[in-house]
Write a protein that holds these residues in place. Structure first.
Motif, PDB file in Angstrom:
ATOM      1  N   GLY B  43       0.993  -1.229   0.137  1.00 59.48           N
ATOM      2  CA  GLY B  43       0.032  -0.244   0.127  1.00 59.48           C
ATOM      3  C   GLY B  43       0.948   1.336  -0.069  1.00 59.48           C
ATOM      4  O   GLY B  43       0.637   2.254  -0.766  1.00 59.48           O
ATOM      5  N   HIS B  44       2.030   1.378   0.994  1.00 59.67           N
ATOM      6  CA  HIS B  44       2.668   2.461   1.089  1.00 59.67           C
ATOM      7  C   HIS B  44       3.390   2.675  -0.132  1.00 59.67           C
ATOM      8  O   HIS B  44       3.588   3.889  -0.699  1.00 59.67           O
ATOM      9  N   GLY B  45       3.874   1.740  -0.847  1.00 58.61           N
ATOM     10  CA  GLY B  45       4.890   2.124  -2.278  1.00 58.61           C
ATOM     11  C   GLY B  45       3.834   2.561  -3.190  1.00 58.61           C
ATOM     12  O   GLY B  45       4.131   3.421  -4.002  1.00 58.61           O
ATOM     13  N   ILE B  64       8.727  -1.637  -8.137  1.00 50.77           N
ATOM     14  CA  ILE B  64       9.090  -2.910  -8.332  1.00 50.77           C
ATOM     15  C   ILE B  64       8.739  -3.867  -6.945  1.00 50.77           C
ATOM     16  O   ILE B  64       8.979  -3.907  -5.904  1.00 50.77           O
ATOM     17  N   ARG B  76      -2.808  -8.554   4.138  1.00 48.11           N
ATOM     18  CA  ARG B  76      -3.210  -9.586   5.220  1.00 48.11           C
ATOM     19  C   ARG B  76      -3.573  -8.857   6.690  1.00 48.11           C
ATOM     20  O   ARG B  76      -3.201  -9.304   7.637  1.00 48.11           O
ATOM     21  N   THR B  79      -7.673  -4.037   8.668  1.00 51.55           N
ATOM     22  CA  THR B  79      -7.961  -2.828   7.871  1.00 51.55           C
ATOM     23  C   THR B  79      -8.538  -1.926   8.826  1.00 51.55           C
ATOM     24  O   THR B  79      -9.302  -1.123   8.484  1.00 51.55           O
ATOM     25  N   CYS B 206       9.312  -9.513  -9.347  1.00 55.76           N
ATOM     26  CA  CYS B 206      10.992  -8.860  -9.628  1.00 55.76           C
ATOM     27  C   CYS B 206      11.611  -8.457  -8.319  1.00 55.76           C
ATOM     28  O   CYS B 206      11.398  -7.325  -7.924  1.00 55.76           O
ATOM     29  N   VAL B 236      10.340   0.697   0.219  1.00 51.67           N
ATOM     30  CA  VAL B 236       9.074   0.860   1.094  1.00 51.67           C
ATOM     31  C   VAL B 236       8.580  -0.548   0.925  1.00 51.67           C
ATOM     32  O   VAL B 236       7.694  -1.092   0.640  1.00 51.67           O
ATOM     33  N   ALA B 238       8.403  -2.897   4.010  1.00 49.89           N
ATOM     34  CA  ALA B 238       7.845  -3.233   5.232  1.00 49.89           C
ATOM     35  C   ALA B 238       9.308  -4.093   5.810  1.00 49.89           C
ATOM     36  O   ALA B 238      10.347  -3.410   5.697  1.00 49.89           O
ATOM     37  N   ALA B 240      11.365  -6.068   4.786  1.00 50.77           N
ATOM     38  CA  ALA B 240      12.654  -6.180   3.830  1.00 50.77           C
ATOM     39  C   ALA B 240      13.330  -5.047   3.786  1.00 50.77           C
ATOM     40  O   ALA B 240      14.541  -5.056   3.375  1.00 50.77           O
ATOM     41  N   TRP B 364       6.025   0.237   9.915  1.00 50.53           N
ATOM     42  CA  TRP B 364       4.456   0.602  10.191  1.00 50.53           C
ATOM     43  C   TRP B 364       3.954  -0.343  11.126  1.00 50.53           C
ATOM     44  O   TRP B 364       2.570  -0.345  11.477  1.00 50.53           O
ATOM     45  N   PHE B 369      -1.781  -0.023   7.725  1.00 47.59           N
ATOM     46  CA  PHE B 369      -2.727   0.332   6.879  1.00 47.59           C
ATOM     47  C   PHE B 369      -3.642   1.639   6.658  1.00 47.59           C
ATOM     48  O   PHE B 369      -3.662   2.243   5.700  1.00 47.59           O
ATOM     49  N   LYS B 370      -3.926   1.963   7.819  1.00 39.64           N
ATOM     50  CA  LYS B 370      -4.533   3.058   8.005  1.00 39.64           C
ATOM     51  C   LYS B 370      -3.927   4.331   7.424  1.00 39.64           C
ATOM     52  O   LYS B 370      -4.394   5.589   7.231  1.00 39.64           O
ATOM     53  N   HIS B 416      -2.584  -1.161  16.663  1.00 35.40           N
ATOM     54  CA  HIS B 416      -3.365  -0.938  15.291  1.00 35.40           C
ATOM     55  C   HIS B 416      -3.864   0.170  14.947  1.00 35.40           C
ATOM     56  O   HIS B 416      -4.966   0.566  15.299  1.00 35.40           O
TER      57      HIS B 416
HETATM   58  C1  LIG Z   1      -2.437  -9.496  10.817  1.00 36.17           C
HETATM   59  C2  LIG Z   1      -2.350  -7.897  10.467  1.00 36.17           C
HETATM   60  C3  LIG Z   1      -3.108  -7.106  11.029  1.00 36.17           C
HETATM   61  C4  LIG Z   1      -2.985  -5.682  10.763  1.00 36.17           C
HETATM   62  N1  LIG Z   1      -4.099  -5.014  11.032  1.00 36.17           N
HETATM   63  C5  LIG Z   1      -3.760  -3.614  10.836  1.00 36.17           C
HETATM   64  C6  LIG Z   1      -4.936  -2.889  11.150  1.00 36.17           C
HETATM   65  O1  LIG Z   1      -6.030  -3.018  11.522  1.00 36.17           O
HETATM   66  N2  LIG Z   1      -4.746  -1.609  10.808  1.00 36.17           N
HETATM   67  C7  LIG Z   1      -3.648  -0.974  10.350  1.00 36.17           C
HETATM   68  O2  LIG Z   1      -3.708   0.220  10.096  1.00 36.17           O
HETATM   69  N3  LIG Z   1      -2.624  -2.026  10.101  1.00 36.17           N
HETATM   70  C8  LIG Z   1      -2.764  -3.131  10.484  1.00 36.17           C
HETATM   71  N4  LIG Z   1      -1.743  -3.843  10.090  1.00 36.17           N
HETATM   72  C9  LIG Z   1      -0.508  -3.316   9.548  1.00 36.17           C
HETATM   73  C10 LIG Z   1      -0.492  -2.961   8.207  1.00 36.17           C
HETATM   74  O3  LIG Z   1      -0.843  -4.289   7.528  1.00 36.17           O
HETATM   75  C11 LIG Z   1       0.933  -2.587   7.577  1.00 36.17           C
HETATM   76  O4  LIG Z   1       1.395  -1.581   8.351  1.00 36.17           O
HETATM   77  C12 LIG Z   1       0.792  -1.991   6.153  1.00 36.17           C
HETATM   78  O5  LIG Z   1       0.251  -2.961   5.261  1.00 36.17           O
HETATM   79  C13 LIG Z   1       2.183  -1.733   5.666  1.00 36.17           C
HETATM   80  O6  LIG Z   1       2.078  -1.612   4.207  1.00 36.17           O
HETATM   81  P1  LIG Z   1       3.549  -1.429   3.395  1.00 36.17           P
HETATM   82  O7  LIG Z   1       3.270  -1.253   2.152  1.00 36.17           O
HETATM   83  O8  LIG Z   1       4.512  -0.813   4.234  1.00 36.17           O
HETATM   84  O9  LIG Z   1       4.189  -3.088   3.415  1.00 36.17           O
HETATM   85  P2  LIG Z   1       3.752  -4.237   2.759  1.00 36.17           P
HETATM   86  O10 LIG Z   1       2.154  -4.280   2.522  1.00 36.17           O
HETATM   87  O11 LIG Z   1       4.065  -5.510   3.424  1.00 36.17           O
HETATM   88  O12 LIG Z   1       4.517  -4.179   1.295  1.00 36.17           O
HETATM   89  C14 LIG Z   1       5.812  -4.119   1.121  1.00 36.17           C
HETATM   90  C15 LIG Z   1       6.144  -4.806  -0.188  1.00 36.17           C
HETATM   91  O13 LIG Z   1       7.341  -4.787  -0.451  1.00 36.17           O
HETATM   92  C16 LIG Z   1       7.574  -6.195  -1.280  1.00 36.17           C
HETATM   93  N5  LIG Z   1       8.976  -6.401  -1.005  1.00 36.17           N
HETATM   94  C17 LIG Z   1       9.733  -6.873  -0.071  1.00 36.17           C
HETATM   95  N6  LIG Z   1      10.855  -7.220  -0.407  1.00 36.17           N
HETATM   96  C18 LIG Z   1      11.267  -6.745  -1.667  1.00 36.17           C
HETATM   97  C19 LIG Z   1      12.375  -6.829  -2.594  1.00 36.17           C
HETATM   98  N7  LIG Z   1      13.343  -7.245  -2.174  1.00 36.17           N
HETATM   99  N8  LIG Z   1      12.154  -6.612  -3.759  1.00 36.17           N
HETATM  100  C20 LIG Z   1      10.879  -5.875  -4.286  1.00 36.17           C
HETATM  101  N9  LIG Z   1       9.881  -5.786  -3.291  1.00 36.17           N
HETATM  102  C21 LIG Z   1       9.990  -6.291  -2.087  1.00 36.17           C
HETATM  103  C22 LIG Z   1       6.831  -7.001  -0.353  1.00 36.17           C
HETATM  104  O14 LIG Z   1       6.663  -8.127  -1.259  1.00 36.17           O
HETATM  105  C23 LIG Z   1       5.438  -6.320  -0.177  1.00 36.17           C
HETATM  106  O15 LIG Z   1       4.618  -6.402  -1.321  1.00 36.17           O
HETATM  107  C24 LIG Z   1      -1.981  -5.267  10.096  1.00 36.17           C
HETATM  108  C25 LIG Z   1      -0.813  -6.205  10.048  1.00 36.17           C
HETATM  109  C26 LIG Z   1      -0.847  -7.502  10.031  1.00 36.17           C
HETATM  110  C27 LIG Z   1       0.068  -8.571   9.322  1.00 36.17           C
END
Ligand SMILES: Cc1cc2nc3c(=O)[nH]c(=O)nc-3n(C[C@H](O)[C@H](O)[C@H](O)COP(=O)(O)OP(=O)(O)OC[C@H]3O[C@@H](n4cnc5c(N)ncnc54)[C@H](O)[C@@H]3O)c2cc1C
Ligand SMILES: NC(=O)c1ccc[n+]([C@@H]2O[C@H](COP(=O)([O-])OP(=O)(O)OC[C@H]3O[C@@H](n4cnc5c(N)ncnc54)[C@H](O)[C@@H]3O)[C@@H](O)[C@H]2O)c1
Ligand SMILES: Cc1cc2nc3c(=O)[nH]c(=O)nc-3n(C[C@H](O)[C@H](O)[C@H](O)COP(=O)(O)O)c2cc1C
Ligand SMILES: [Zn+2]
Lengths: 198, 416, 997, 98
Positions: B43-45, B64, B76, B79, B206, B236, B238, B240, B364, B369-370, B416
């Motif tokens: 989402g963030h990316g 990417i 996952r 929300t 990729c 962005v 997470a 990784a 995060w 997510f929020k 959360h």
């Molecule tokens: C069970 C659970 C419940 C949650 N409940 C809530 C909630 O109720 N409310 C809320 O606000 N937040 C909640 N969260 C937190 C929220 O899901 C995350 O903080 C948010 O989705 C993070 O988004 P992101 O884009 O940073 O990370 P991600 O969605 O994890 O995206 C990171 C992406 O980077 C990619 N990536 C990793 N390594 C590489 C690489 N080497 N090359 C290319 N791509 C790569 C990954 O494949 C992934 O798609 C919850 C999390 C979980 C696990």
């Protein structure tokens, strides 16, 4: 002198089933001894007291019917004895066990229950996550029953019997949960011979 | 090809067998240089890419993604969306995000099903009540709609909540009327579609393997499909993020822990608001499809397995039965887990990461997510400007050196 | 006349109805209608026996649906069973044993199953493609809440009960050598071989019977009919002392290191002492997954009509319950399974119009038997439509076409029938393997996923392993059991006499792995060819998703909802993979499945919670004084796991009045408080002082025996974690007190540092918390009161802050304290003496006071309380307690952390007193301090109230607050908001200018 | 649900009988030399958690005997290669790929 209030109303049978009984017993005397297993002074003091060498095998115990010393950690032993004797013994031990060891009279910190009978295994299967089949007579375990931390001592009688030491504040909750497990009449019949239909 | 989404376009497509839909996002080929490379299609990316293109006119951007977009924690999470945080820095960030969520469906032409249905955070001990009072009052002065409500009002809003024979009494609750949930997948896809239409390349399957460093500067990334040069690299990703940043010698204070969730079988509506309960370790909302979406606490150890310890699930189920005795015969249909990127103060890290050209947005944890729209916006602004946006600025990684915690955990104890 | 499913008349000599007892009828109700079945029925078989075709409505389109399968894979017949608190939604009718008086209801329909208003959804199907909700309901934005309400109403299947669940649940722990999941042929043989190798075995079977689907097959082993052979095996296993057999107990989840969840249904009729369900938490050294396979539906237009059923399910319904699916049947099959069903139907008197075999040249024993028995068979044909003549819901005919030229109209043919039985081959039901993270590769030979690379400690056997013929299944079961023996006893030689048997069973040719029919499809046909029955996902939907770029299997799943219903796509995932590979042109072996996750079948929240409900939710701790102090039912509050009285109202006093009375009592005479819950930890040994000086920010090593000091515990960041008194009992022995909620944590914390960071320090830590009952006696008359205790005055005359000696004939510790601002003594005696001590003090006239009173007293005294004035981000300097931070020690926890830039910043928040101008206004803890009380937010805040209350001593409200730069702002006026209004308050010192109290 | 053997009391029990206490073998800079601790080292020590995918060493406490020990575990698949006392030589992860 102040009077003693038993944690669980003193010796009393909480529940008896066909092959099981859960009884509360008097709050035991309990002394915690801390020190190095190889500490000479400590070993000597305890041998004098119990008549046997310091138990150093994890979870083993030594002593007599009324005076049991059990391994409770790598530098920790519990001495179980009649409550009336605890204060005196603790003082003596503190005097004899040497500079490096530490003695604490913990009498009152733990209440005790006894679970007796062939049904004990089932009651424990319902409440305790540990595999207790490997426990030898007079061995102990630190584990949980109904998610309450307890120390279990398998007693030597021919009938399966477990002494359960539980922190005083949790004793009532533990007794209630154990009683609930024992009252469950749907037997597990572990490794029994019920033949399911085909 | 049908581009816009509407009832009309749907009807038109229905007449021709849905033959004319455009792919939601282009399957772009990886080029060998971009102005901005965003590593991680969560989402963030994706939101960052979208706002770079839509607000800041930077379209020479590639997202990417290692696997499929939205498959990380974004896909996952449970929300929950709220902005009633304690610290002013957090209120600014999550408040902006909340506001953007409210208009996101229209903005993206993609129904993200944001549902500001109300969010209730129970106070079941005096300490919780004091903490929530502190948050409520902070919210009031900051201008965030969120206040304490008494037990009777909680009961009125959540009639099925148990009030008798409970382990903890109900002392009140923090209520945010516009808090709620959104459809997690839709947020990722909506941003991807929006970004893609503005020219952003989205490249899936990729993995980025390491950063390309030239002297003191990060100049691109090495991927499974070859090297890509970029003026700015934004990680962005997470958990990784720290692994990737480490390839340029940058160390980030992230800890990888497992957070689990589960859903019940779908049932007809029984719960109209989101309920969170710290004392019993559980929270729940009911999705529009009907499942109860339930979560609880994190596992403590480092874990990348994306499975989780079953005792956490037990704990959350027990919490549900304790709060809602009528849920006892409902059934868990599926459980899953994500690996969350936890920082030591439970607040995210947004900002330049040290070497020129390298930016990070991560940490995060259990609650990002929020923040997706808000973080995407301020991060895009920062990337475009070359310096942190005012709202992002407090979240830079240097705060750990100074001990300047933005502590939402110890002080507020609301996950959360 | 339209045929209906029905129960066969009893007929001697037929294999039909082996599980039912017609002589024992049972009454039950379905949707309010009284129906009857017989003992041995499942709800599904009883519904079919009553001629009911429609058992449920699909999730999205509300299409009428009949029973499709035979077990937990059932996607259609989901029902609600029971009433009131015992109502359970979303049960598979195939898994519900019929009981007398059972009350069941269909779901997802209104008003009735036959006439469901929402059934119109089906008419609008073209408007409801995958993800339609992402594209619509957007305009006008203001209407979304209204749209959402409609969507929510449409969602969901069953309804949650309205009453609390009256039933009980329990957990059981069991460690075994081998867990066998599934009690079919494979599982039984695996268990047999493992037991023979001397291993302990738990075999858990999902259904109520062992044997799996072997009763769907004929033949003999070792001269016994298959079922009799199984009976003998079961009897031997049951008698084996190392084998425990469970039925109605699916293995629902596999976890790390052999941990598994098995959920047993103990009974459907519970009593107080019999749980409804039981969660077995099994730890096995080896796990054998023998969970069988699921028959795949064939994917053709209208394959979801009630009356279309899986072929093996139909056969098992006949054999088990003597229930026939209709009167005139067409069997469509891609393998031999269909022939068996056809032969059974024929034997049962059902007319079999045709066996439509998809294979071009089938040539197996089964085919030949079928032909010999007079079945009418067409080869190389496929179903292309199922119709109902009057537009009804069910089946009147099936149209079949030649597969080679499927579009040629001349080559299609409509066959009239009332039931269509389909078999698309088998899909191994090895989802459990996926729980451990393993990926199952797609095996094009069987058109399904089949386990290959297995995690440690796991094996798969039988149909779950892609081994189908009984002969091979038995061998495969034995192999797995023996292998478990080898792994666990590597030294032991292979068993001397390997298991073997003489077989007389027919072998099947493999089914043809067809995914989708008809192969070159028309769009409107694809739109009616169902892949996921429960969630209404068709081939057309998959194609739309792909064309919109949702090509990854995980995206397809999420966009179309494929496989995310209660059945988790058990009957869908094999077909969908084949179809997706076909549509995208990927090599089928590259087609991944989506993640298989627990649980295998849904698990009730109740059984997961187990005993953790009500008073079992989380054990409450009881103070040794509990019985006395709670005798009058005072208001209590949760502190950690304790319940502590807030105060002791008398004569209908309000809480606030009681607190004020108690405060006045302490200020004027003396009060007593149960302080037993405070943590009491001793640290003893030659290095005790050194160790404590590292752990505590305050200097304590310089204390003389008998001396005490108030001390702060920091974490290494420099923030306050806890506070307490440190007393030196002897040169080598210290006593620490901690706050009640922190005792266990403090002990763990000390142990951790001693063991991991300073293992060489010779110091022993003992948690004495539970050992002592402790009473705080406070007030100007405290000393006099204490001295009335036998021996106390002698003891007190020694003058030290901490005294150990005999009081009232028992060992006691007395510690002086001033937390309340009044002279105080904490008297500790062994827990069992506590009640007597308390009683004695109370008899001497002390006023019992509670926790809130203590809070009020220490507030008046300006003393801090952990978790009130601290929140994990507060330093000693913030609280004006810098003097408690050692200036001389070179190291202690937090020393270096405290020196960081932000912790030494000038304008941090400082603890100050706060006095509202309105003497009666008590800003509750948490209230923010506002600098500029503008009418509208945002307003700048500079801190918050940490504790507050009405001070009876001062006769006004007072508060403590953390305020930015507070110490430099003495006397300034700030604001707090109360009832929406800014109210002024003055910053003062934390002693509230009360001087000595 | 890990299955853990305590190297001190040799009991094998479920994960719930243990508490994870974070990374093992972390050097606390001030324990080495309290007189000077560089800000960088302090920051690392207070905030960094080497929690990458792969073999990791963590502290765990046995609730039974109260001992802290270390565990060598693969954070990707939760395989446990060893548990060992803190005064023992460090066991190495197994060679074969996991
Ligand atoms: C069970 C659970 C419940 C949650 N409940 C809530 C909630 O109720 N409310 C809320 O606000 N937040 C909640 N969260 C937190 C929220 O899901 C995350 O903080 C948010 O989705 C993070 O988004 P992101 O884009 O940073 O990370 P991600 O969605 O994890 O995206 C990171 C992406 O980077 C990619 N990536 C990793 N390594 C590489 C690489 N080497 N090359 C290319 N791509 C790569 C990954 O494949 C992934 O798609 C919850 C999390 C979980 C696990
Ligand atoms: N040509 C043929 O002869 C042919 C073809 C196909 C199948 N078969 C027959 O199929 C059978 C295959 O034997 P099998 O033992 O592999 O499969 P099976 O289906 O007979 O038995 C599997 C058992 O596992 C149970 N089960 C499923 N999931 C479970 C779970 N999670 N937990 C606990 N139990 C679970 C099922 O209820 C079932 O009883 C044989 O009887 C074989 O003859 C024969
Ligand atoms: C809010 C939300 C609702 C979900 N609802 C369902 C559901 O109804 N059915 C289902 O099978 N899975 C549901 N899932 C779980 C997903 O199927 C999946 O398990 C999750 O996205 C993690 O992916 P993974 O299991 O492939 O690792 C839901 C997930 C989320 C985040
Ligand atoms: Zn241990």
């Amino acid at each position: 002198m102040l009077s003693w209030t038993e944690t669980l109303d003193g010796p009393r049978s909480l529940i008896t089933g066909q092959n099981i009984a859960l009884v509360t017993i008097e709050d035991p005397g309990l002394i915690e001894v801390r020190g190095k297993p190889r500490d000479r002074a400590l070993g000597k003091a305890l041998r004098t007291l119990t008549g046997s060498p310091l138990p150093t095998t994890p979870w083993s115990s030594a002593g007599t019917e009324t005076l049991r010393l059990l391994w409770r950690g790598p530098d920790r032993w519990w001495l179980l004895l009649p409550r009336a004797e605890a204060a005196g013994v603790a003082d003596d031990l503190a005097a004899t066990c040497g500079r490096k060891a530490a003695v604490a009279d913990l009498t009152g910190a733990h209440a005790a229950l006894r679970l007796v009978g062939s049904g004990a295994a089932e009651a424990l299967a319902r409440t305790c996550p540990l595999d207790l089949r490997s426990v030898e007579p007079l061995q102990a375990r630190g584990t949980t029953i109904a998610e309450i931390s307890v120390t279990l001592l398998r007693e030597s009688e021919s009938v399966p019997a477990w002494l359960i030491l539980v922190p005083r504040s949790f004793a009532e909750g533990l007794a209630r949960e154990l009683a609930r497990a024992i009252r469950t009449t749907a037997a597990l019949d572990l490794f029994g011979s019920r033949t399911p239909p085909v | 090809m049908t581009r816009r989404y509407s009832f009309l376009s749907l009807a038109r497509e229905a007449l021709r067998g849905h033959r004319g839909w455009q792919p939601a996002w282009r399957k772009a080929d990886l080029r060998d240089r971009y102005e901005v490379v965003i590593v991680g299609g969560g989402g963030h990316g994706l939101a960052t890419a979208y706002y770079l293109a839509s607000e800041f006119g930077i379209t020479d951007v590639c997202v990417i993604e290692r696997n499929w977009i939205g498959g990380g924690n974004t896909g996952r999470n449970t929300t929950i969306i709220r902005s009633n945080y304690l610290q002013p820095e957090s209120m600014a960030l999550y408040g902006l995000s909340h506001k953007l969520y409210e208009g996101l469906t229209g903005e993206l032409d993609f129904n993200v099903m944001f549902s500001g249905r109300g969010l209730i955070n129970l106070a079941q001990t005096r300490h919780e009540l004091d903490s929530l009072t502190r948050i409520a009052d902070a919210n009031r002065h900051f201008g965030i709609e969120s206040w304490l409500i008494p037990p009777q009002e909680v009961k009125r809003r959540v009639p099925i909540l148990a009030m008798e024979n409970t382990r903890y009494p109900l002392l009140g609750a923090l209520y945010q009327p516009k808090g709620g949930v959104a459809r997690h997948d839709a947020v990722a896809w909506g941003y991807a579609r929006g970004a893609s239409r503005l020219g952003v390349d989205i490249v899936e399957n990729c993995p980025v393997e390491r950063l390309l460093v030239d002297g003191e500067k990060v100049v691109g990334v090495a991927t499974a499909r070859g090297n890509v040069l970029a003026d700015k690299v934004a990680i962005v990703s997470a958990v990784a993020t720290s692994e990737i940043a480490a390839t340029a010698g940058v160390r980030l204070p992230l800890r990888s822990q497992t957070l689990q969730a589960f859903v019940s079988e779908p049932i007809k509506p029984v719960l109209d608001v989101v309920v969170m309960a710290g004392a019993v370790h559980g929270y729940v909302s009911q999705s529009d499809k009907g499942e109860l979406v339930i979560g609880g606490g994190t596992d403590t150890q480092t874990d990348h397995s994306r499975r989780g310890a079953p005792q956490r699930i037990e704990e959350s189920a027990a919490a549900m039965v304790e709060l809602f005795p009528t849920f006892s015969r409902l059934k868990m249909m599926r459980q899953w887990a994500g690996t969350v990127d936890m920082t030591s103060d439970r607040s995210p890290i947004i900002g330049p990461a040290g070497p020129d050209g390298l930016w990070v947005n991560c940490g995060w944890g259990t609650g990002g997510f929020k923040a997706i729209p808000g973080s995407g916006y301020v991060f895009a602004a920062s990337l475009a400007d070359g310096r942190p946006h005012a709202i992002a600025a407090p979240f830079g990684p240097e705060r750990f050196r100074d001990g300047r915690v933005i502590d939402e955990d110890a002080a507020a104890a609301v996950a959360h | 006349m339209k045929g209906r499913p029905h129960r066969l008349k009893p007929q001697a000599g037929t294999p039909f109805g082996r599980l039912i007892d017609r002589a024992r009828p049972l009454d039950f109700r379905f949707d309010g209608k009284r129906l009857s079945g017989v003992t041995g029925d499942t709800l599904a078989s009883a519904l079919l026996a009553n001629g009911l075709r429609i058992a449920g409505r699909s999730f999205k389109l509300h299409r009428p649906r009949g029973v499709l399968g035979i077990g937990s894979e059932e996607p259609n017949a989901l029902v609600t069973v029971g009433e009131g608190g015992e109502k359970t939604p979303n049960l598979r009718a195939t898994m519900v044993p019929l009981a007398d008086g059972l009350v069941a209801e269909s779901q997802n329909r209104w008003p009735t199953l036959r006439r469901d208003f929402a059934g119109v959804a089906n008419r609008f199907k073209p408007l409801l493609p995958p993800g339609f909700y992402y594209k619509t309901f957007k305009w006008p934005a203001a209407l979304w809440p209204f749209y959402e309400k409609l969507i929510r109403k449409a969602g969901g299947s069953g309804r949650a009960p309205e009453a609390a669940d009256p039933d009980r649940y329990e957990h059981v722990h069991l460690s075994v050598d081998v867990l066998v999941a599934g009690g079919g042929l494979a599982g039984l043989c695996a268990a047999e071989a493992a037991a023979a190798a001397g291993l302990s075995v738990l075999l858990a079977e999902e259904t109520a019977r062992l044997g799996g689907i072997a009763d769907g097959y004929d033949g003999s082993v070792d001269g016994l009919f298959l079922l009799d052979w199984i009976r003998a095996k079961v009897a031997a296993l049951a008698a084996h002392p190392n084998v425990h057999l469970l039925t109605r107990a699916p293995v629902v989840a596999l976890h790390e290191q052999g941990f598994a969840w098995v959920v047993e249904t103990v009974t459907d009729k519970t009593t107080a002492d019999v749980p409804r369900e039981r969660l077995w938490k099994v730890r096995a050294r080896e796990t054998i997954v023998a969970t069988g396979a699921h028959e795949k539906p064939l994917v053709f237009p209208d394959n979801d009509r009630p009356g279309v059923m899986l072929a093996t399910a139909a056969r098992l319904n006949l054999r088990r319950y003597a229930v026939a699916p209709g009167q005139v049947a067409v069997v469509v099959t891609s393998g031999d399974e269909g022939y068996r069903t056809a032969l059974d139907l024929k034997a049962a008197g059902v007319e079999v119009e045709r066996v439509v075999d998809l294979r071009l040249r089938p040539d197996s024993p089964m085919v030949h038997i079928g032909m010999a028995m007079g079945l009418s068979v067409s080869h190389g044909s496929a179903p292309v439509a199922v119709r109902s003549i009057w537009g009804g819901a069910t089946v009147d005919s099936v149209t079949v076409a030649n597969r080679l030229v499927i579009e040629g109209a001349a080559l299609t043919r409509e066959i009239f029938c009332d039931t269509v039985l389909m078999s698309g081959g088998w899909s191994p039901a090895a989802q459990l393997v996926g729980h451990l993270g393993a990926r199952l590769p797609f095996d094009p030979a069987i058109g399904a996923f089949r386990p290959a690379d297995l995690p440690l400690g796991l094996q798969v056997a039988g149909a779950a392993n892609g081994v189908f013929d009984a002969v091979d299944v038995i061998e495969d079961g034995w192999r797995a059991g023996e292998e478990a023996g080898r792994r666990l006893n590597p030294k032991k030689k292979r068993p001397q006499n390997r298991m073997s048997a003489e077989f007389d069973v027919t072998r099947d040719d493999p089914s043809e792995p067809v995914g989708m029919l008809p192969d070159p499809a028309k769009r409107y046909e694809q739109a009616r060819a169902f892949v996921d029955f429960h969630n209404d996902v068709t081939v057309g939907d998959l194609r739309i998703a792909l064309s919109e770029g949702y090509t990854d299997a995980e995206h397809v799943k999420r966009y179309t909802t494929l496989g995310i219903g209660p059945d988790q796509g058990k009957t869908a995932h094999g077909n969908s993979a084949a179809i997706l590979a076909h549509l995208t042109g990927i090599v089928p072996t590259e087609q991944p499945h989506t993640t298989f996750r627990p649980p295998w079948t849904p698990v009730s929240f109740g059984v997961m919670a187990g005993a953790r409900r009500g008073d079992g939710f989380k054990a409450a701790r009881r103070s040794p004084l509990e019985q006395i102090i709670r005798a009058g039912s005072p208001p209590v509050e949760a502190v950690g796991q304790w319940w502590r009285p807030s105060c002791y109202p008398v004569d209908g006093e309000s809480e606030e009045d009681a607190i004020r009375r108690e405060v006045r009592a302490v200020r004027s005479t003396a009060g007593i408080l149960d302080a037993s819950t405070l943590g009491k930890i001793t640290v003893a040994g030659p290095d005790a002082a050194r160790f404590l000086d590292l752990m505590v920010a305050t200097d304590v090593g310089d204390l003389a025996p008998g001396q005490t000091r108030y001390a702060l515990f920091l974490d290494d960041n420099g923030f306050i974690r806890d506070d307490g008194m440190v007393a030196r009992l002897s040169p080598t022995r210290f006593l620490l007190t901690t706050t009640s909620g922190n005792a266990a944590r403090a002990y763990d914390h000390l142990e951790k540092w001693r063991q991991t960071e300073w293992p060489d320090l010779d110091a022993h830590i003992t948690d004495e918390t539970e050992r002592w009952a402790q009473v705080l006696v406070s007030g100007p008359e405290a000393r006099a009161l204490v001295e009335r205790l036998d021996g106390a005055s002698t003891l007190l005359s020694a003058g030290s802050a901490l005294l150990e000696g005999m009081v009232e004939g028992v060992a006691a510790r007395i510690m002086r304290a001033r937390y309340t601002g009044a002279p105080s003594f904490e008297i500790a005696v062994a827990a069992g003496y506590g009640p007597a001590l308390w009683t004695r003090l109370a008899e001497h006239g002390a006023t019992p006071f509670g926790l809130q009173t203590l809070e009020r007293l220490r507030l008046e005294a300006g003393n801090i309380a952990i978790d009130h004035e601290t929140d994990g981000t507060v330093t000693p300097f913030d609280l004006g307690l810098g003097r408690l931070v050692s200036a001389t020690k070179t190291d202690f926890l937090g020393r270096h952390g405290l020196m960081r830039a932000d912790l030494t910043r000038a304008n941090r928040k400082h603890l100050v007193g706060l006095v509202p101008d309105d003497a009666g206004l008590v800003p509750p803890p948490g209230t923010q301090i506002v600098d500029g009380p503008s009418a509208h937010p945002p307003r700048r805040t500079s801190g918050h109230v940490t504790s507050s209350g009405f001070s009876p001593t001062r006769g006004r409200a007072i508060a403590l607050a953390l305020v930015a730069n507070g110490r430099a702002r003495m006397g300034q006026t700030v604001h707090v908001f109360h009832a929406g209004e800014a109210r002024p308050a003055r910053i003062t010192g934390t002693d509230f200018a009360m001087g000595a109290l | 649900m890990l299955l853990i053997s305590c190297p001190v009391c040799s009991i094998t029990a479920d994960e719930t009988a243990y508490t994870c206490g974070g990374d093992a073998h972390v050097t606390r800079p001030q324990s080495l030399d309290p007189s000077y601790v560089s800000p960088e080292r302090l920051t690392d020590y207070l905030n960094l958690a080497p929690s990458a995918r792969g073999w990791c060493r963590e502290l765990w406490r046995c609730h039974g005997c109260g001992s802290w020990f270390a565990m060598l575990r693969h954070s990707g698949n939760n395989r446990i290669a060893a548990t060992y006392r803190l005064d023992e030589a460090l066991p190495q992860p197994p060679e074969e790929a996991v």
